[in-house]
Structures are given as structure tokens and as C-alpha cells.
Design a protein around this motif. Structure first.
Motif, PDB file in Angstrom:
ATOM      1  N   ALA A  12       0.857  -1.190   0.000  1.00 10.76           N
ATOM      2  CA  ALA A  12       0.000   0.000   0.000  1.00 10.76           C
ATOM      3  C   ALA A  12       0.892   1.238   0.000  1.00 10.76           C
ATOM      4  O   ALA A  12       1.722   1.414   0.887  1.00 10.76           O
ATOM      5  CB  ALA A  12      -0.906  -0.001   1.228  1.00 10.76           C
ATOM      6  N   PHE A  13       0.717   2.090  -0.995  1.00 12.93           N
ATOM      7  CA  PHE A  13       1.535   3.296  -1.121  1.00 12.93           C
ATOM      8  C   PHE A  13       1.066   4.366  -0.153  1.00 12.93           C
ATOM      9  O   PHE A  13      -0.124   4.558   0.051  1.00 12.93           O
ATOM     10  CB  PHE A  13       1.461   3.852  -2.549  1.00 12.93           C
ATOM     11  CG  PHE A  13       1.920   2.872  -3.578  1.00 12.93           C
ATOM     12  CD1 PHE A  13       3.263   2.654  -3.786  1.00 12.93           C
ATOM     13  CD2 PHE A  13       1.009   2.146  -4.319  1.00 12.93           C
ATOM     14  CE1 PHE A  13       3.699   1.736  -4.722  1.00 12.93           C
ATOM     15  CE2 PHE A  13       1.428   1.227  -5.262  1.00 12.93           C
ATOM     16  CZ  PHE A  13       2.771   1.021  -5.458  1.00 12.93           C
ATOM     17  N   GLY A  14       2.012   5.089   0.408  1.00  7.70           N
ATOM     18  CA  GLY A  14       1.686   6.216   1.267  1.00  7.70           C
ATOM     19  C   GLY A  14       1.798   7.513   0.484  1.00  7.70           C
ATOM     20  O   GLY A  14       1.823   7.520  -0.744  1.00  7.70           O
ATOM     21  N   ASN A  15       1.896   8.603   1.179  1.00  4.76           N
ATOM     22  CA  ASN A  15       2.050   9.917   0.548  1.00  4.76           C
ATOM     23  C   ASN A  15       3.513  10.309   0.419  1.00  4.76           C
ATOM     24  O   ASN A  15       3.827  11.473   0.259  1.00  4.76           O
ATOM     25  CB  ASN A  15       1.312  10.982   1.363  1.00  4.76           C
ATOM     26  CG  ASN A  15      -0.182  10.823   1.273  1.00  4.76           C
ATOM     27  OD1 ASN A  15      -0.685  10.319   0.284  1.00  4.76           O
ATOM     28  ND2 ASN A  15      -0.889  11.239   2.292  1.00  4.76           N
ATOM     29  N   TYR A  16       4.402   9.350   0.491  1.00  2.00           N
ATOM     30  CA  TYR A  16       5.828   9.627   0.507  1.00  2.00           C
ATOM     31  C   TYR A  16       6.443   9.312  -0.853  1.00  2.00           C
ATOM     32  O   TYR A  16       6.533   8.158  -1.255  1.00  2.00           O
ATOM     33  CB  TYR A  16       6.498   8.774   1.592  1.00  2.00           C
ATOM     34  CG  TYR A  16       7.986   8.937   1.676  1.00  2.00           C
ATOM     35  CD1 TYR A  16       8.543  10.021   2.335  1.00  2.00           C
ATOM     36  CD2 TYR A  16       8.833   8.010   1.091  1.00  2.00           C
ATOM     37  CE1 TYR A  16       9.910  10.170   2.416  1.00  2.00           C
ATOM     38  CE2 TYR A  16      10.204   8.155   1.170  1.00  2.00           C
ATOM     39  CZ  TYR A  16      10.737   9.237   1.831  1.00  2.00           C
ATOM     40  OH  TYR A  16      12.090   9.384   1.902  1.00  2.00           O
TER      41      TYR A  16
END
Length: 77
Positions: A12-16
Motif C-alpha cells: 500500500a503506497f503512502g504519501n511519501y
């Protein structure tokens, strides 16, 4: 690659996103970045009911506007 990480590795990708670069070589575009995220958990991340199966080249456009990149594409769901 991003679809593979989510679908195949349950990432799951974050906002980073760090050091994101887009380059063009012989009419092909390349995106390079360091991405933050974690193992996908339906309890934590939920499910919206739509899964992207693939990206298409149909109506795709990539353009640089001032200091930002704009990407537009159609996805198969």
C-alpha cells in the motif's frame, strides 16, 4: 511496476515520494522515485470496490508545465 507492487506484493503506497524524476529517452518516458508505504491490510486501508487491472496508452499524455509534470492516462478496471 506500481500495479505489480500493489497486486502482487500487497504493498500500500503512502504519501511519501522522494526524488521523483521523469525523463524522456527516444520517445519513451521513465519515472524514478523512492516510494514509502507498508503491507496492505484491508482492515487498515479498506477497499473502495474498484481494482485497476492495467494502464493503457489510449489517450495518454505526459507534459511538463512550468516546474510540474502532468500525466493523463486511461486505466482498465
Amino acid at each position: 511496476e506500481l500495479l505489480y507492487l500493489f497486486d502482487g506484493k500487497k504493498f500500500a503506497f503512502g504519501n511519501y515520494f522522494e526524488n521523483l524524476t521523469i525523463s524522456k529517452v527516444n520517445e519513451r518516458y521513465f519515472l524514478k522515485t523512492l516510494i514509502g508505504g507498508e503491507k496492505y491490510s484491508i482492515d487498515k486501508h479498506g477497499f473502495k470496490g474498484v481494482v485497476v487491472k492495467a494502464m493503457t496508452y489510449h489517450m495518454m499524455s505526459i507534459e511538463k508545465i512550468d516546474n510540474l509534470w502532468k500525466l493523463q492516462y486511461v486505466v482498465d478496471i
